[in-house]
Scaffold this active site. Structure first.
Site, PDB file in Angstrom:
ATOM      1  N   GLN A   1      60.179 -45.923  55.195  1.00  0.00           N
ATOM      2  CA  GLN A   1      61.126 -47.187  55.855  1.00  0.00           C
ATOM      3  C   GLN A   1      62.096 -46.022  56.641  1.00  0.00           C
ATOM      4  O   GLN A   1      62.855 -46.591  57.579  1.00  0.00           O
ATOM      5  CB  GLN A   1      62.206 -47.655  54.741  1.00  0.00           C
ATOM      6  CG  GLN A   1      61.180 -48.699  54.006  1.00  0.00           C
ATOM      7  CD  GLN A   1      62.213 -49.225  52.762  1.00  0.00           C
ATOM      8  OE1 GLN A   1      62.645 -50.175  52.864  1.00  0.00           O
ATOM      9  NE2 GLN A   1      62.188 -48.191  51.794  1.00  0.00           N
TER      10      GLN A   1
ATOM     11  N   HIS B   1      59.283 -48.720  60.036  1.00  0.00           N
ATOM     12  CA  HIS B   1      60.729 -49.299  60.688  1.00  0.00           C
ATOM     13  C   HIS B   1      60.850 -48.532  62.009  1.00  0.00           C
ATOM     14  O   HIS B   1      61.831 -48.466  62.443  1.00  0.00           O
ATOM     15  CB  HIS B   1      61.768 -49.144  59.670  1.00  0.00           C
ATOM     16  CG  HIS B   1      61.799 -50.071  58.462  1.00  0.00           C
ATOM     17  ND1 HIS B   1      62.490 -50.076  57.598  1.00  0.00           N
ATOM     18  CD2 HIS B   1      61.204 -51.244  58.456  1.00  0.00           C
ATOM     19  CE1 HIS B   1      62.230 -51.174  56.559  1.00  0.00           C
ATOM     20  NE2 HIS B   1      61.340 -51.951  57.318  1.00  0.00           N
TER      21      HIS B   1
ATOM     22  N   CYS C   1      62.745 -46.802  82.615  1.00  0.00           N
ATOM     23  CA  CYS C   1      61.410 -46.629  82.022  1.00  0.00           C
ATOM     24  C   CYS C   1      60.536 -45.759  82.573  1.00  0.00           C
ATOM     25  O   CYS C   1      60.528 -46.150  83.856  1.00  0.00           O
ATOM     26  CB  CYS C   1      61.109 -48.077  81.709  1.00  0.00           C
ATOM     27  SG  CYS C   1      59.345 -48.244  80.962  1.00  0.00           S
TER      28      CYS C   1
ATOM     29  N   GLY D   1      63.041 -43.229  46.437  1.00  0.00           N
ATOM     30  CA  GLY D   1      64.451 -43.237  46.932  1.00  0.00           C
ATOM     31  C   GLY D   1      64.663 -44.416  47.847  1.00  0.00           C
ATOM     32  O   GLY D   1      65.172 -44.257  48.851  1.00  0.00           O
TER      33      GLY D   1
ATOM     34  N   LEU E   1      67.259 -42.260  42.033  1.00  0.00           N
ATOM     35  CA  LEU E   1      68.588 -41.657  41.230  1.00  0.00           C
ATOM     36  C   LEU E   1      69.121 -42.742  40.427  1.00  0.00           C
ATOM     37  O   LEU E   1      69.630 -42.381  39.328  1.00  0.00           O
ATOM     38  CB  LEU E   1      69.410 -41.529  42.467  1.00  0.00           C
ATOM     39  CG  LEU E   1      70.440 -40.278  42.233  1.00  0.00           C
ATOM     40  CD1 LEU E   1      69.693 -38.980  41.780  1.00  0.00           C
ATOM     41  CD2 LEU E   1      71.228 -39.935  43.409  1.00  0.00           C
TER      42      LEU E   1
HETATM   43  C1  BV8 Z   1      61.451 -59.126  58.750  1.00  0.00           C
HETATM   44  C2  BV8 Z   1      65.524 -49.207  60.948  1.00  0.00           C
HETATM   45  C3  BV8 Z   1      60.037 -60.800  59.255  1.00  0.00           C
HETATM   46  C4  BV8 Z   1      66.936 -49.283  61.340  1.00  0.00           C
HETATM   47  C5  BV8 Z   1      65.616 -50.817  59.085  1.00  0.00           C
HETATM   48  C6  BV8 Z   1      68.186 -62.875  57.996  1.00  0.00           C
HETATM   49  C7  BV8 Z   1      67.416 -62.682  59.350  1.00  0.00           C
HETATM   50  C8  BV8 Z   1      66.668 -61.954  59.648  1.00  0.00           C
HETATM   51  C9  BV8 Z   1      65.992 -61.343  58.682  1.00  0.00           C
HETATM   52  C10 BV8 Z   1      66.380 -61.545  57.571  1.00  0.00           C
HETATM   53  C11 BV8 Z   1      67.537 -62.336  57.222  1.00  0.00           C
HETATM   54  N1  BV8 Z   1      67.589 -62.340  55.735  1.00  0.00           N
HETATM   55  C12 BV8 Z   1      66.448 -61.439  55.157  1.00  0.00           C
HETATM   56  C13 BV8 Z   1      65.844 -60.875  56.416  1.00  0.00           C
HETATM   57  C14 BV8 Z   1      64.748 -59.943  56.103  1.00  0.00           C
HETATM   58  C15 BV8 Z   1      65.332 -58.891  56.559  1.00  0.00           C
HETATM   59  C16 BV8 Z   1      66.155 -58.200  55.292  1.00  0.00           C
HETATM   60  O1  BV8 Z   1      65.467 -57.634  54.496  1.00  0.00           O
HETATM   61  N2  BV8 Z   1      67.483 -58.115  55.266  1.00  0.00           N
HETATM   62  C17 BV8 Z   1      67.889 -57.715  53.945  1.00  0.00           C
HETATM   63  C18 BV8 Z   1      69.259 -57.095  54.508  1.00  0.00           C
HETATM   64  C19 BV8 Z   1      68.127 -58.719  53.042  1.00  0.00           C
HETATM   65  N3  BV8 Z   1      64.135 -57.951  56.833  1.00  0.00           N
HETATM   66  C20 BV8 Z   1      63.971 -57.884  58.168  1.00  0.00           C
HETATM   67  O2  BV8 Z   1      64.557 -58.366  59.090  1.00  0.00           O
HETATM   68  C21 BV8 Z   1      62.736 -57.153  58.412  1.00  0.00           C
HETATM   69  N4  BV8 Z   1      61.917 -57.909  59.353  1.00  0.00           N
HETATM   70  O3  BV8 Z   1      61.503 -59.633  57.797  1.00  0.00           O
HETATM   71  O4  BV8 Z   1      60.534 -59.605  59.768  1.00  0.00           O
HETATM   72  C22 BV8 Z   1      58.489 -60.549  58.749  1.00  0.00           C
HETATM   73  C23 BV8 Z   1      58.232 -59.830  57.447  1.00  0.00           C
HETATM   74  C24 BV8 Z   1      57.133 -59.293  57.024  1.00  0.00           C
HETATM   75  C25 BV8 Z   1      55.890 -59.528  58.121  1.00  0.00           C
HETATM   76  C26 BV8 Z   1      56.123 -60.236  59.354  1.00  0.00           C
HETATM   77  C27 BV8 Z   1      57.392 -60.695  59.630  1.00  0.00           C
HETATM   78  C28 BV8 Z   1      63.030 -55.657  59.310  1.00  0.00           C
HETATM   79  C29 BV8 Z   1      63.895 -54.873  58.341  1.00  0.00           C
HETATM   80  C30 BV8 Z   1      64.173 -53.507  59.017  1.00  0.00           C
HETATM   81  C31 BV8 Z   1      65.256 -53.114  59.352  1.00  0.00           C
HETATM   82  N5  BV8 Z   1      65.359 -51.832  59.777  1.00  0.00           N
HETATM   83  N6  BV8 Z   1      65.691 -49.545  59.571  1.00  0.00           N
HETATM   84  C32 BV8 Z   1      67.763 -47.927  61.058  1.00  0.00           C
HETATM   85  O5  BV8 Z   1      67.158 -47.259  60.238  1.00  0.00           O
HETATM   86  O6  BV8 Z   1      68.419 -47.735  62.021  1.00  0.00           O
HETATM   87  S1  BV8 Z   1      66.207 -51.232  57.358  1.00  0.00           S
HETATM   88  C33 BV8 Z   1      66.761 -49.816  56.913  1.00  0.00           C
HETATM   89  O7  BV8 Z   1      67.745 -49.882  55.620  1.00  0.00           O
HETATM   90  C34 BV8 Z   1      65.949 -48.525  56.279  1.00  0.00           C
HETATM   91  O8  BV8 Z   1      64.798 -48.623  57.293  1.00  0.00           O
HETATM   92  C35 BV8 Z   1      65.628 -49.153  54.898  1.00  0.00           C
HETATM   93  O9  BV8 Z   1      64.618 -50.178  54.925  1.00  0.00           O
HETATM   94  C36 BV8 Z   1      66.888 -49.848  54.571  1.00  0.00           C
HETATM   95  C37 BV8 Z   1      67.512 -49.044  53.615  1.00  0.00           C
HETATM   96  O10 BV8 Z   1      67.104 -49.046  52.631  1.00  0.00           O
HETATM   97  P1  BV8 Z   1      66.851 -47.588  51.825  1.00  0.00           P
HETATM   98  O11 BV8 Z   1      65.843 -46.801  52.628  1.00  0.00           O
HETATM   99  O12 BV8 Z   1      66.286 -47.981  50.353  1.00  0.00           O
HETATM  100  O13 BV8 Z   1      68.289 -46.898  51.659  1.00  0.00           O
HETATM  101  P2  BV8 Z   1      69.387 -47.357  50.751  1.00  0.00           P
HETATM  102  O14 BV8 Z   1      70.464 -46.285  51.288  1.00  0.00           O
HETATM  103  O15 BV8 Z   1      69.551 -48.772  50.673  1.00  0.00           O
HETATM  104  O16 BV8 Z   1      69.017 -46.700  49.136  1.00  0.00           O
HETATM  105  C38 BV8 Z   1      68.751 -45.232  49.069  1.00  0.00           C
HETATM  106  C39 BV8 Z   1      68.046 -45.218  47.575  1.00  0.00           C
HETATM  107  O17 BV8 Z   1      67.741 -43.898  47.357  1.00  0.00           O
HETATM  108  C40 BV8 Z   1      69.035 -45.839  46.620  1.00  0.00           C
HETATM  109  O18 BV8 Z   1      68.279 -46.290  45.517  1.00  0.00           O
HETATM  110  C41 BV8 Z   1      69.786 -44.470  46.002  1.00  0.00           C
HETATM  111  O19 BV8 Z   1      69.760 -44.609  44.673  1.00  0.00           O
HETATM  112  C42 BV8 Z   1      68.483 -43.294  46.102  1.00  0.00           C
HETATM  113  N7  BV8 Z   1      68.913 -41.974  46.312  1.00  0.00           N
HETATM  114  C43 BV8 Z   1      69.858 -41.575  46.717  1.00  0.00           C
HETATM  115  N8  BV8 Z   1      69.898 -40.194  46.676  1.00  0.00           N
HETATM  116  C44 BV8 Z   1      68.592 -39.723  46.080  1.00  0.00           C
HETATM  117  C45 BV8 Z   1      68.119 -40.959  45.862  1.00  0.00           C
HETATM  118  N9  BV8 Z   1      66.614 -41.233  45.309  1.00  0.00           N
HETATM  119  C46 BV8 Z   1      66.312 -39.952  44.727  1.00  0.00           C
HETATM  120  N10 BV8 Z   1      66.814 -38.768  45.092  1.00  0.00           N
HETATM  121  C47 BV8 Z   1      68.105 -38.717  45.838  1.00  0.00           C
HETATM  122  N11 BV8 Z   1      68.739 -37.313  46.044  1.00  0.00           N
END
Ligand code: BV8
Length: 222
Positions: free
Chosen positions: A85, A103, A130, A169, A196
């Site tokens: 991701q 992503h 572009c 992660g 974590l």
């Molecule tokens: C989709 C790029 C349809 C940007 C990202 C309303 C309107 C529109 C859509 C939606 C909606 N409601 C819900 C949705 C669906 C939406 C969604 O899920 N929303 C959420 C908020 C509810 N999803 C979408 O819109 C997706 N598209 O649904 O299209 C579709 C689906 C399927 C098939 C066809 C069509 C698109 C989502 C993509 C968004 N873009 N990234 C950018 O990066 O700038 S999302 C971005 O946030 C990341 O890519 C990642 O996915 C997310 C963050 O998550 P994590 O990576 O898990 O990071 P986080 O900080 O949350 O967690 C870190 C973890 O690591 C923690 O657990 C922590 O404990 C752990 N950690 C920390 N340190 C360590 C560790 N682990 C181990 N060791 C360590 N040292």
């Protein structure tokens, strides 16, 4: 043995790249959803380019950690499908031969007018024409909220035909990635989470390995 791995921001945390949760979803007082959505880009393309220029610089200044390198080792001994991701290039720089950036990637630029893609410069601005059609419609090649992730067919297929699925992660908050474990489990695939702390979809995993990725992933890969 076929393995599919999904990584999230946590695997890059020890390389110094802030996770989304650690930033409380904020960047320069803007909600990340605002700068990571097509509507945000339409409203203020310069702000969104500033957001990604800062993340591109942070990624360039970071180094892969032992977790990235352990997954590169895993690819040498197993049939591995690595899905991330993350939009940084630490998996590639850690030696992984093939990475599915579902992503998108900070390293790529996209023309919102003609759809062509190219290697992104370090700093992008709305004024950049572009290189293919000349339109001033260049954007980071990033999948924003509401947009369709890349390579979904390939990912669903890998998840359904693997012997093991590991999520590393990731907090399990964003779909469709957060639904990968249910898809794998429905196909009888063993699911393990390395994190974590427990993720939002922790109950769907068969096993959980708690600890920092730079320690748990090399141990798990052994
Ligand atoms: C989709 C790029 C349809 C940007 C990202 C309303 C309107 C529109 C859509 C939606 C909606 N409601 C819900 C949705 C669906 C939406 C969604 O899920 N929303 C959420 C908020 C509810 N999803 C979408 O819109 C997706 N598209 O649904 O299209 C579709 C689906 C399927 C098939 C066809 C069509 C698109 C989502 C993509 C968004 N873009 N990234 C950018 O990066 O700038 S999302 C971005 O946030 C990341 O890519 C990642 O996915 C997310 C963050 O998550 P994590 O990576 O898990 O990071 P986080 O900080 O949350 O967690 C870190 C973890 O690591 C923690 O657990 C922590 O404990 C752990 N950690 C920390 N340190 C360590 C560790 N682990 C181990 N060791 C360590 N040292």
């Amino acid at each position: 043995m076929r393995i599919t791995v999904l990584t999230g921001a946590g695997i890059s945390a020890e390389s110094g790249i802030a996770t989304f949760r650690a930033s409380d979803g904020l960047w320069e007082q803007h909600r990340i959803e605002d700068v990571a959505m097509p509507e945000g880009f339409a409203r203020d393309p310069a702000l969104v380019h500033r957001f990604y220029n800062a993340r591109r610089a942070a990624a360039a200044a970071a180094e892969p950690n032992p977790a990235h390198r352990a997954l590169a080792d895993l690819a040498r001994t197993h049939d591995l499908t690595l899905v991330t991701q993350n939009v940084d290039d630490l998996h590639e720089r850690g030696g992984s031969p093939e990475v599915i950036h579902m992503h998108g990637s900070l390293a790529r630029a996209l023309c919102a007018s003609c759809g062509e893609r190219w290697d992104a410069p370090a700093v992008m601005s709305p004024e950049d024409p572009c290189p293919f059609c000349g339109a001033r419609a260049t954007r980071p090649d990033i999948v924003w909220f509401g947009e369709i992730p890349y390579d979904m067919d390939r990912i669903w297929d890998a998840l359904g035909t693997s012997d093991l699925f590991a999520a590393i992660g990731t907090s399990g908050n964003v779909y469709p990635a957060a639904g990968f474990v249910q898809h794998a489990a429905r196909h009888g695939v063993e699911c393990v989470e390395l994190n974590l702390d427990a993720s939002a979809n922790a109950r769907d995993f068969d096993r959980r390995i708690i600890g920092p990725a730079s320690e748990t992933v090399p141990e798990w890969v052994k």
